[in-house]
Design an enzyme around this catalytic site. Structure first.
Site, PDB file in Angstrom:
ATOM      1  N   ASP A 265       0.853  -1.231   0.155  1.00  0.00           N
ATOM      2  CA  ASP A 265       0.081   0.024  -0.062  1.00  0.00           C
ATOM      3  C   ASP A 265       0.879   1.256   0.138  1.00  0.00           C
ATOM      4  OD1 ASP A 265      -2.162   1.721  -0.004  1.00  0.00           O
ATOM      5  OD2 ASP A 265      -3.201   0.541   1.486  1.00  0.00           O
TER       6      ASP A 265
HETATM    7  C1  BGC Z   1      -5.179   3.150   0.258  1.00  0.00           C
HETATM    8  C2  BGC Z   1      -5.476   2.270  -0.884  1.00  0.00           C
HETATM    9  C3  BGC Z   1      -5.171   2.708  -2.137  1.00  0.00           C
HETATM   10  C4  BGC Z   1      -3.784   3.294  -2.278  1.00  0.00           C
HETATM   11  C5  BGC Z   1      -3.645   4.048  -3.547  1.00  0.00           C
HETATM   12  C6  BGC Z   1      -3.827   3.791   0.076  1.00  0.00           C
HETATM   13  O1  BGC Z   1      -3.920   5.005   0.608  1.00  0.00           O
HETATM   14  O2  BGC Z   1      -4.998   2.279   1.443  1.00  0.00           O
HETATM   15  O3  BGC Z   1      -6.776   1.330  -0.720  1.00  0.00           O
HETATM   16  O4  BGC Z   1      -5.618   1.847  -3.316  1.00  0.00           O
HETATM   17  O5  BGC Z   1      -3.994   4.489  -1.387  1.00  0.00           O
HETATM   18  O6  BGC Z   1      -4.475   5.104  -3.892  1.00  0.00           O
END
Ligand code: BGC
Length: 730
Positions: A265
C-alpha cells in the site's frame, strides 16, 4: 511478446533497471501536477533524473490525455523501451459513479456489482487505466472505521460473493480485452479490523478468526481470477502486512498458489520503520522483498538500497528477479509491449463517459441499495400530489457520490430527483443549509429558526428530512468516535415532529450511524447511503413508489457506539441473556439493549413479507423448504435468508451464519416456496485451509433478517454428511 523474448528482455536489464520496475509513483513525477488524486501523505520523494526512465508503474492517473503524455515521455527515457503500467483506484465507477460498495452489498445482489464493475472497466480502460485497486475485500465490524463504505459488510459469504463479482466485472473474459482492467484485491489482510475503528491501527485476530471470517473474501477474489493483491498497512499478529511472511508466503503463495503481483500500500514499505520493525530504509526493503512485496508503492527503498543489499548478501537476487518477472509478465499479458497505448482512446472516453446507457444502469442499481428502516402507517411511498416539505443538509446537496469518486464532483440531488417526477410547487424547501466536513472544521449545519420552519411548512402534512454525514467524513482517514447525527440535525427532526408533521428521515452516510435518538420521531426512515451519479433520481423513484426498496443491512446498525463491535455472527457466551433472563450475571449491557438497533439482513419493503413455514426435506437431496408470503398491499422484492448453527463442535461456533439467500418477488396476497439446497460445505468450517465437518446437531433458520427466523433442528451424522457431499457432485 513470446515468453522467450520476454526472457531475453529481462536478461538485458541491469539490476537497477529491474529495481525500477518495482517502483510505483504518482503522475507528479512526470511533470503532471494536479492530474492526480492524492491518496496518501503528500510530498515528493527525491528521485534522480537518471532514474525517471526506470519506473515501472504509475498510480492514479485518470485520463487518456495524461496517460498518453506520460507513456510517450517515458518511452523516450527508458533504455529498453519498457512501457509503464497505469493503476488507479476505480472503486465504484470511473466517471459514471455507482453507489458506494457498502450500499451495493445491501442489495444482496452480487450481480449489480458485476454490472457496475463492467461499466467501470469500459470507462477506465478508455482512459488508459490498466489496473484497478479494487475490490476491497476487508470484512468489517466497526462502523467507526471510515472505510466501511468501501467494504461489503460483516458477513464472509456476502464479502466473498461481492468480491468475486467485482473481479469478474473488471476483468471480463480476458484482461487483454479492450474493455477490461486488471483487478487488484486489497488489503491483505484484515485491514478492516483496526482496534477502536481507528484508521491504520493495529489488528489482533486469532488465526481461527482470520481463517473463518477474514480470509474467505480475498480467496474468493483470487478464485475469480484477480491478478494482483495489495498488502495492508496494518500489523497482524504484531507483524506489519508489508513484511508478513505468514500472510504473503505461507497463505498467499504456498497455500493458495497465487502467481500474480503483490503490491504494497501507499508508502507502506517505508512505514515498516514507523512500525518499528526496520531501523532504516535498507532493512525495510529487505524485509518487504523477502516477505513477497513485488511493487513498492510511493517509496523508493528498493531502488535506493536494492543493489547494495544484493552486493552484501542481505537480499537474494532471485527475489528481485521473481518480482520483476511477474511485473513484466503482466505487462506482456496486457499487450503493452506490442502497443503501449492499447485500450486508451480519447474518442471512446467521449463516447462512454457518462453515456446515457451507463447512467441508466447506475440509476437502476442505485434503486436497489437504500434500506427502508421504518415505515409507520405506510408513510412511504408518498403520492407526489400533496404538498411535501423538504429539509436538511442533503435535500439540495449534489455532494452525494460518496468517497473515492476520483475527481468527479456532483451527482443528482434529492431535490432535483423529486422535482423531475413531481410538480415542483408540491415541494416546499426550508433549512437546507449544507453540512461541511469535520476535516475542514465544520461541525454542524447552519442554525434554523423554528417559527420560520413552521411557516414554511404550514401546508405540508409530511416533511422529508435529508440528514447524514459529509461524504468526505467517510472513507480513508475518516475514523469517527461519535456516530450520532449532529445536534442540529437531530433537533430538526425533533422540531418537525413536535410541529405535528409526519417525518420521513432520509440518511446519507457511508457507514451505519447511531439512529436511535431520531427513530421515534421519524415516521419513515430510509437509509440512502451515497448512491453515486443518479442518487436523487433513484431516491425519488423509491420515495414516490416507482420502485420498491429492497436493501438489507449488510452491517448491523448499533443501538449506540458503545456496543461496537456488534455483529450478527458472533460466538455464544457462557451466560447468554436469553437463558439467564434479566438477572445481573448475564452477558449484556445494563444501560442499553444488548442487540443492535437494526440487525444484519434487516430491511422493509412496501409490501409485507412473512416467512410462514420452514421445513427440512430429504429426498434426492437435503433441503430447507421455505414458504414466504406477501401479506401487504404492495408488490414486494424480499431477500429470504438461510442461516445455520452447529450446536456442539470441538471449537465454539457462531450463533448463526448466513449460508445462502434468495430473492422473492411477490404480488399482494401471493405466496412462494423457496427450496434451499443444503450443501456439504455449509456444514463445515475451515481449519488451516481445510474444511472440517464434525457430526452433531444443526439448526437451520429461514428469515427476512438475521433475528426473526423460523427454525428446524436435526442431527447430521458423518454418513449423512458423506451422502450430502456425494449429492453435491452428482
Ligand atoms: C489506500 C489504498 C489505495 C492506495 C492508492 C492507499 O492509501 O489504502 O486502498 O489503493 O492508497 O491510492
Amino acid at each position: 511478446m513470446e515468453n522467450n523474448k520476454l526472457e531475453q528482455l529481462w536478461k538485458q536489464m541491469t539490476t537497477r533497471e529491474k529495481l525500477g520496475q518495482l517502483l510505483q509513483l504518482t503522475p507528479e513525477y512526470f511533470g503532471c501536477e494536479g492530474k492526480t488524486q492524492l491518496t496518501g501523505p503528500s510530498g515528493l520523494i527525491p528521485l534522480e533524473e537518471r532514474d525517471f526512465g526506470l519506473v515501472g508503474s504509475v498510480i492514479n492517473c485518470t485520463d487518456a490525455a495524461t496517460v498518453e503524455r506520460i507513456q510517450r515521455q517515458h518511452l523516450n527515457r527508458s533504455r529498453l523501451k519498457i512501457p509503464l503500467l497505469f493503476m488507479a483506484d476505480i472503486i465504484h465507477g470511473h466517471k459514471t459513479i455507482f453507489p458506494i460498495p457498502l450500499a451495493m452489498a445491501c442489495s444482496f445482489e452480487p450481480d449489480i456489482v458485476y454490472r457496475a464493475s463492467r461499466i467501470a472497466a469500459v470507462e477506465s480502460a478508455a482512459s488508459g487505466i490498466q489496473v484497478t485497486f479494487s475490490p476491497m475485500s476487508d470484512l468489517v465490524r466497526d462502523p467507526r472505521w471510515g472505510r466501511v463504505m468501501e467494504s461489503s459488510g460483516e458477513d464472509p459469504l456476502l464479502n466473498s460473493l461481492f468480491s468475486a463479482a467485482a473481479v469478474s466485472g473488471y476483468q471480463g473474459e480476458d484482461i487483454a480485452g479492450e474493455e477490461s482492467v486488471v483487478s487488484c484485491v486489497k488489503h491483505f489482510a484484515a485491514y478492516g479490523a483496526p482496534e477502536g475503528g481507528r484508521e491504520y491501527n493495529t489488528c489482533e485476530l486469532t488465526d481461527q478468526t482470520l481463517e473463518e471470517s477474514y480470509l474467505p473474501a480475498y480467496k474468493a477474489a483470487l478464485d475469480a481470477g484477480a491478478k494482483m493483491v495489495m498488502a495492508a498497512f496494518n500489523t497482524l499478529g504484531k507483524i506489519p502486512a508489508a513484511s508478513n511472511k505468514h500472510l504473503l508466503k505461507d497463505i498467499l503463495r504456498d497455500r493458495w498458489k497465487f502467481q500474480g503481483i503483490v503490491i504494497s500500500d501507499y508508502n507502506a514499505v517505508s512505514e515498516l520503520m514507523a512500525h518499528g520493525v526496520a531501523k532504516e530504509g535498507s532493512e525495510a526493503a529487505a524485509l518487504a522483498l523477502e516477505a513477497g512485496i513485488d511493487i513498492e508503492m510511493m517509496s523508493t527503498n528498493y531502488l535506493d538500497y536494492g543493489e547494495v543489499l544484493i552486493q552484501c548478501g542481505k537480499l537474494r537476487e532471485e527475489w528481485v528477479n521473481e518480482a520483476v518477472f511477474r511485473v513484466l509478465r503482466l505487462k506482456n499479458e496486457l499487450g503493452l509491449f506490442e502497443d503501449p497505448f492499447c485500450k486508451l482512446s480519447r474518442e471512446k472516453e467521449k463516447e462512454k463517459h457518462f453515456c446515457a446507457e451507463h447512467l441508466r444502469i447506475s440509476r437502476e442499481i442505485a434503486r436497489k441499495c437504500p434500506i427502508l428502516l421504518k415505515n409507520k402507517e405506510e408513510v412511504l411511498p408518498i403520492s407526489g400530489r400533496e404538498k411535501t416539505g423538504l429539509a436538511g443538509p442533503f435535500a439540495m446537496s449534489r455532494h452525494v457520490l460518496g468517497g473515492w469518486s476520483a475527481g468527479n464532483e456532483e451527482g443528482i440531488s434529492l431535490y432535483e430527483g423529486l422535482c423531475a417526477q413531481m410538480e415542483p410547487e408540491m415541494l416546499v424547501t426550508a433549512a437546507c443549509g449544507e453540512l461541511g466536513s469535520l476535516l475542514d472544521g465544520k461541525t454542524d449545519i447552519p442554525p434554523f429558526d423554528e417559527e420560520d420552519l413552521k411557516e414554511a411548512f404550514r401546508e405540508c402534512r409530511q416533511v422529508i428530512v435529508a440528514v447524514g454525514e459529509n461524504q468526505n467524513d467517510t472513507g480513508e482517514g475518516a475514523s469517527k468516535a461519535v456516530l450520532r447525527l449532529t445536534k442540529r440535525q437531530e433537533q430538526l427532526i425533533h422540531v418537525l415532529k413536535a410541529q405535528g408533521k409526519k417525518v420521513i428521515t432520509v440518511i446519507f452516510s457511508g457507514r451505519p450511524l447511531e439512529l436511535a435518538p431520531v427513530l421515534d420521531d421519524s415516521d419513515g426512515m430510509l437509509q440512502a447511503w451515497f448512491l453515486g451519479s443518479e442518487s436523487g433520481n433513484a431516491l425519488a423513484d423509491l420515495i414516490l413508489g416507482k420502485a420498491c426498496p429492497q436493501g438489507k443491512t449488510c452491517m448491523s446498525f448499533p443501538y449506540t457506539t458503545g456496543q461496537i463491535p456488534v455483529y450478527y455472527n458472533h460466538l455464544r457466551t457462557g451466560r447468554p441473556r436469553e437463558k439467564m433472563g434479566t438477572g445481573r450475571y448475564a452477558s449484556g449491557y445494563i444501560d442499553c439493549p444488548d442487540k443492535p438497533l437494526f440487525p444484519f439482513g434487516f430491511g422493509l419493503t412496501y409490501g409485507k413479507g412473512r416467512i410462514k413455514r420452514a421445513v427440512l426435506k430429504k429426498d434426492t437431496q437435503l433441503w430447507l423448504d421455505v414458504t414466504v408470503a406477501n401479506e401487504g398491499n404492495h408488490a414486494l422484492r424480499e431477500t429470504v435468508q438461510l442461516y445455520i448453527m452447529q450446536h456442539t463442535a470441538s471449537i465454539a461456533r457462531p450463533v448463526k451464519e448466513l449460508k445462502d439467500f434468495c430473492r422473492a418477488e411477490l404480488l399482494p396476497g401471493e405466496e412462494k416456496n423457496i427450496m434451499f439446497r443444503i450443501r456439504a460445505e455449509m456444514l463445515c468450517y475451515p481449519v488451516a485451509g481445510e474444511e472440517r465437518f464434525e457430526p452433531g446437531t444443526f439448526t437451520f433458520m429461514a428469515g427476512l433478517d438475521s433475528e426473526n427466523v423460523l427454525k428446524q433442528t436435526i442431527d447430521i451424522s458423518r454418513e449423512d454428511y458423506e451422502w450430502i457431499k456425494r449429492k453435491d457432485y452428482e
